[in-house]
Design a protein around this motif. Structure first.
Motif, PDB file in Angstrom:
ATOM      1  N   PRO A  61       3.255  21.167  -4.010  1.00 20.08           N
ATOM      2  CA  PRO A  61       1.901  20.656  -4.259  1.00 20.08           C
ATOM      3  C   PRO A  61       1.881  19.121  -4.186  1.00 20.08           C
ATOM      4  O   PRO A  61       2.893  18.475  -4.471  1.00 20.08           O
ATOM      5  N   ARG A  62       0.752  18.562  -3.809  1.00 19.05           N
ATOM      6  CA  ARG A  62       0.631  17.102  -3.671  1.00 19.05           C
ATOM      7  C   ARG A  62       1.070  16.369  -4.945  1.00 19.05           C
ATOM      8  O   ARG A  62       1.598  15.259  -4.898  1.00 19.05           O
ATOM      9  N   SER A  63       0.816  17.025  -6.088  1.00 22.81           N
ATOM     10  CA  SER A  63       1.155  16.383  -7.369  1.00 22.81           C
ATOM     11  C   SER A  63       2.648  16.010  -7.435  1.00 22.81           C
ATOM     12  O   SER A  63       3.005  14.996  -8.037  1.00 22.81           O
ATOM     13  N   ASP A  91      -8.660  17.976  -9.686  1.00 21.92           N
ATOM     14  CA  ASP A  91      -7.254  18.291  -9.962  1.00 21.92           C
ATOM     15  C   ASP A  91      -6.327  17.120  -9.626  1.00 21.92           C
ATOM     16  O   ASP A  91      -5.468  16.743 -10.412  1.00 21.92           O
ATOM     17  N   GLU A  92      -6.540  16.574  -8.420  1.00 14.52           N
ATOM     18  CA  GLU A  92      -5.650  15.499  -7.980  1.00 14.52           C
ATOM     19  C   GLU A  92      -5.884  14.229  -8.801  1.00 14.52           C
ATOM     20  O   GLU A  92      -4.932  13.552  -9.199  1.00 14.52           O
ATOM     21  N   VAL A  93      -7.167  13.934  -9.082  1.00 14.10           N
ATOM     22  CA  VAL A  93      -7.460  12.742  -9.891  1.00 14.10           C
ATOM     23  C   VAL A  93      -6.834  12.914 -11.284  1.00 14.10           C
ATOM     24  O   VAL A  93      -6.211  11.984 -11.820  1.00 14.10           O
ATOM     25  N   TYR A  98      -0.746  -1.087  -4.780  1.00 11.62           N
ATOM     26  CA  TYR A  98      -2.009  -0.347  -4.694  1.00 11.62           C
ATOM     27  C   TYR A  98      -1.744   1.054  -5.233  1.00 11.62           C
ATOM     28  O   TYR A  98      -1.112   1.879  -4.567  1.00 11.62           O
ATOM     29  N   ALA A  99      -2.207   1.314  -6.434  1.00 14.08           N
ATOM     30  CA  ALA A  99      -1.912   2.593  -7.087  1.00 14.08           C
ATOM     31  C   ALA A  99      -3.051   3.600  -6.955  1.00 14.08           C
ATOM     32  O   ALA A  99      -2.819   4.811  -6.885  1.00 14.08           O
ATOM     33  N   PHE A 100      -4.301   3.093  -6.946  1.00 10.06           N
ATOM     34  CA  PHE A 100      -5.456   3.993  -6.909  1.00 10.06           C
ATOM     35  C   PHE A 100      -6.667   3.181  -6.457  1.00 10.06           C
ATOM     36  O   PHE A 100      -6.990   2.160  -7.059  1.00 10.06           O
ATOM     37  N   GLU A 133     -12.082   4.401  -3.732  1.00  9.99           N
ATOM     38  CA  GLU A 133     -12.398   5.578  -2.898  1.00  9.99           C
ATOM     39  C   GLU A 133     -11.585   6.809  -3.312  1.00  9.99           C
ATOM     40  O   GLU A 133     -11.981   7.940  -3.034  1.00  9.99           O
ATOM     41  N   ASN A 134     -10.434   6.588  -3.964  1.00  9.64           N
ATOM     42  CA  ASN A 134      -9.621   7.738  -4.393  1.00  9.64           C
ATOM     43  C   ASN A 134     -10.324   8.587  -5.460  1.00  9.64           C
ATOM     44  O   ASN A 134      -9.945   9.731  -5.701  1.00  9.64           O
ATOM     45  N   TRP A 135     -11.370   8.038  -6.096  1.00  6.68           N
ATOM     46  CA  TRP A 135     -12.160   8.846  -7.043  1.00  6.68           C
ATOM     47  C   TRP A 135     -12.813  10.037  -6.347  1.00  6.68           C
ATOM     48  O   TRP A 135     -13.240  10.987  -6.999  1.00  6.68           O
ATOM     49  N   LYS A 136     -12.906   9.966  -4.996  1.00  4.19           N
ATOM     50  CA  LYS A 136     -13.548  11.061  -4.248  1.00  4.19           C
ATOM     51  C   LYS A 136     -12.611  12.255  -4.060  1.00  4.19           C
ATOM     52  O   LYS A 136     -13.028  13.268  -3.499  1.00  4.19           O
ATOM     53  N   ARG A 137     -11.361  12.147  -4.479  1.00  2.92           N
ATOM     54  CA  ARG A 137     -10.439  13.287  -4.323  1.00  2.92           C
ATOM     55  C   ARG A 137     -10.798  14.390  -5.319  1.00  2.92           C
ATOM     56  O   ARG A 137     -11.605  14.192  -6.225  1.00  2.92           O
ATOM     57  N   SER A 138     -10.160  15.553  -5.176  1.00  2.00           N
ATOM     58  CA  SER A 138     -10.485  16.687  -6.054  1.00  2.00           C
ATOM     59  C   SER A 138     -10.210  16.315  -7.512  1.00  2.00           C
ATOM     60  O   SER A 138      -9.360  15.458  -7.801  1.00  2.00           O
ATOM     61  N   ILE A 171       0.884  -1.166   0.000  1.00  3.85           N
ATOM     62  CA  ILE A 171       0.000   0.000   0.000  1.00  3.85           C
ATOM     63  C   ILE A 171       0.921   1.214   0.000  1.00  3.85           C
ATOM     64  O   ILE A 171       1.524   1.556   1.023  1.00  3.85           O
ATOM     65  N   MET A 172       1.063   1.813  -1.158  1.00  3.83           N
ATOM     66  CA  MET A 172       2.036   2.901  -1.346  1.00  3.83           C
ATOM     67  C   MET A 172       1.396   4.197  -0.866  1.00  3.83           C
ATOM     68  O   MET A 172       0.696   4.861  -1.617  1.00  3.83           O
ATOM     69  N   ASP A 173       1.646   4.550   0.385  1.00  3.54           N
ATOM     70  CA  ASP A 173       0.926   5.698   0.961  1.00  3.54           C
ATOM     71  C   ASP A 173       1.911   6.780   1.409  1.00  3.54           C
ATOM     72  O   ASP A 173       3.052   6.479   1.769  1.00  3.54           O
ATOM     73  N   GLY A 174       1.453   8.029   1.392  1.00  2.39           N
ATOM     74  CA  GLY A 174       2.243   9.133   1.942  1.00  2.39           C
ATOM     75  C   GLY A 174       2.771  10.126   0.911  1.00  2.39           C
ATOM     76  O   GLY A 174       3.550  11.019   1.266  1.00  2.39           O
ATOM     77  N   ASN A 175       2.351   9.994  -0.340  1.00  2.00           N
ATOM     78  CA  ASN A 175       2.825  10.931  -1.379  1.00  2.00           C
ATOM     79  C   ASN A 175       2.467  12.380  -1.042  1.00  2.00           C
ATOM     80  O   ASN A 175       3.283  13.286  -1.192  1.00  2.00           O
ATOM     81  N   GLY A 176       1.213  12.583  -0.627  1.00  2.00           N
ATOM     82  CA  GLY A 176       0.731  13.938  -0.350  1.00  2.00           C
ATOM     83  C   GLY A 176       1.504  14.572   0.793  1.00  2.00           C
ATOM     84  O   GLY A 176       1.960  15.717   0.704  1.00  2.00           O
ATOM     85  N   ARG A 177       1.680  13.811   1.879  1.00  2.00           N
ATOM     86  CA  ARG A 177       2.393  14.348   3.045  1.00  2.00           C
ATOM     87  C   ARG A 177       3.859  14.625   2.722  1.00  2.00           C
ATOM     88  O   ARG A 177       4.442  15.585   3.202  1.00  2.00           O
ATOM     89  N   TRP A 178       4.442  13.788   1.891  1.00  2.00           N
ATOM     90  CA  TRP A 178       5.844  13.997   1.476  1.00  2.00           C
ATOM     91  C   TRP A 178       5.985  15.369   0.819  1.00  2.00           C
ATOM     92  O   TRP A 178       6.913  16.123   1.111  1.00  2.00           O
ATOM     93  N   GLY A 192       4.465  15.026  -4.997  1.00  2.00           N
ATOM     94  CA  GLY A 192       4.616  13.780  -4.240  1.00  2.00           C
ATOM     95  C   GLY A 192       4.230  12.574  -5.083  1.00  2.00           C
ATOM     96  O   GLY A 192       4.897  11.541  -5.059  1.00  2.00           O
ATOM     97  N   HIS A 193       3.172  12.737  -5.870  1.00  2.00           N
ATOM     98  CA  HIS A 193       2.748  11.627  -6.738  1.00  2.00           C
ATOM     99  C   HIS A 193       3.804  11.353  -7.816  1.00  2.00           C
ATOM    100  O   HIS A 193       4.052  10.215  -8.185  1.00  2.00           O
ATOM    101  N   ARG A 194       4.411  12.440  -8.323  1.00  2.00           N
ATOM    102  CA  ARG A 194       5.436  12.274  -9.356  1.00  2.00           C
ATOM    103  C   ARG A 194       6.629  11.497  -8.802  1.00  2.00           C
ATOM    104  O   ARG A 194       7.110  10.545  -9.400  1.00  2.00           O
TER     105      ARG A 194
HETATM  106  C1  IPE Z   1      -0.735   7.550  -1.847  1.00  2.00           C
HETATM  107  O1  IPE Z   1      -0.448   8.788  -1.294  1.00  2.00           O
HETATM  108  C2  IPE Z   1      -1.135   7.655  -3.296  1.00  2.00           C
HETATM  109  C3  IPE Z   1      -2.568   7.466  -3.550  1.00  2.00           C
HETATM  110  C4  IPE Z   1      -3.450   7.151  -2.638  1.00  2.00           C
HETATM  111  C5  IPE Z   1      -3.033   7.636  -4.904  1.00  2.00           C
HETATM  112  P1  IPE Z   1      -1.556   9.774  -0.740  1.00  2.00           P
HETATM  113  O2  IPE Z   1      -1.975  10.674  -1.853  1.00  2.00           O
HETATM  114  O3  IPE Z   1      -2.645   9.034  -0.072  1.00  2.00           O
HETATM  115  O4  IPE Z   1      -0.710  10.605   0.312  1.00  2.00           O
HETATM  116  P2  IPE Z   1      -1.146  11.067   1.755  1.00  2.00           P
HETATM  117  O5  IPE Z   1      -1.671   9.856   2.466  1.00  2.00           O
HETATM  118  O6  IPE Z   1      -2.191  12.110   1.570  1.00  2.00           O
HETATM  119  O7  IPE Z   1       0.103  11.602   2.371  1.00  2.00           O
END
Ligand code: IPE
Ligand code: IPE
Ligand code: MG
Length: 236
Positions: free
Chosen positions: A28-30, A70-72, A58-60, A63-68, A14-21, A32-34
């Protein structure tokens, strides 16, 4: 770590934490995704080198469809880049790519590219890279129930034919062994609708490292920890 030292056959992450990074760096969160997408390539390479036979990422999530929007859009853009990038290394490393998830939620060009990559790598046998995309485990189970019910209705099977093996074959992960180990990065300790059926006897490792900072070295340390564990499967 050598291939011989690794006892792991199927690793799910479960690859998590891109946004917080990104937020920690005032980016911008983007971004982190890059960075996260680059780490996907590094860890795929590392897994192949370690002789891991199945890597499920786990890439997406559904429930991640509920994000903004822009982020999607950012995530779908990165996915397009990944799908259109050079697959030479994947072919050279003899890696088969599979996708699991709800394809009808994804854009047509992405779905086409996914099918093409699956077909192009179908005969590769060293490692299977399984990418969970628009994936939700409850949705997967419901879809398996529907497929099973349809087989009963058509008379192809009877109700008594339904058992654990038959039902496992109705899931997107058919013909894959269950994960031996699930790693979640970023310090969160939850499953977030991932592989609920398949992880019945998996080991878990929760790492505080944010996914964009995850490295081959971190993976090797987790595998060392996994190698020490005794799996009992209910036996004494
Ligand atoms: C994981 O990072 C990537 C996806 C869920 C697509 P997040 O985007 O959930 O990053 P955090 O959890 O907000 O830090
Ligand atoms: C799970 O992470 C999904 C992926 C890593 C693709 P999330 O960041 O979406 O999970 P929650 O919302 O924190 O449970
Ligand atoms: Mg997250």
């Amino acid at each position: 770590m050598s291939k011989e030292e690794n006892k792991l056959q199927h690793l799910a992450v479960i690859m998590d934490g891109n946004g917080r990074w990104a937020q920690k760096r005032g980016l911008p969160r983007s971004m982190g995704h890059r960075k996260g997408a680059e780490v996907v390539k590094e860890i795929t390479r590392a897994a192949a080198e370690l002789g891991i036979r199945y890597l499920t990422l786990y890439a997406f999530s559904t429930e991640n469809w509920k994000r903004s929007k822009d982020e999607v859009d950012t995530l779908m853009g990165l996915l397009r880049e990944y799908l259109k990038s050079d697959l030479k290394e994947i072919q050279e490393k003899n890696v088969r790519i599979r996708f699991i998830g709800e394809r009808d939620m994804l854009a047509g060009d992405i779905v086409e590219k996914m099918a093409q990559i699956e077909a192009d790598t179908a005969n590769n046998t060293d490692m299977t890279l399984c990418i969970a995309l628009s994936y939700g485990s409850r949705q997967e189970i419901v879809s398996a129930v529907r497929k099973t019910a349809a087989l009963v209705k058509s008379g192809d099977i009877s109700i008594n034919d339904i058992d654990v093996e038959l039902f496992s074959d109705m899931l997107y992960t058919q013909n894959m062994p269950d994960p031996d180990l699930v790693i979640r990065t970023s310090g969160e300790r939850r499953i977030s609708n991932y592989l609920l059926w398949q992880i019945a006897y998996s080991e878990f490792y929760f790492s505080d490292i944010l996914w964009p900072d995850f490295t081959k070295e971190a993976l090797e340390n987790i595998i060392k920890d996994f190698n020490q564990r005794e799996r009992r499967y209910g036996k004494a």
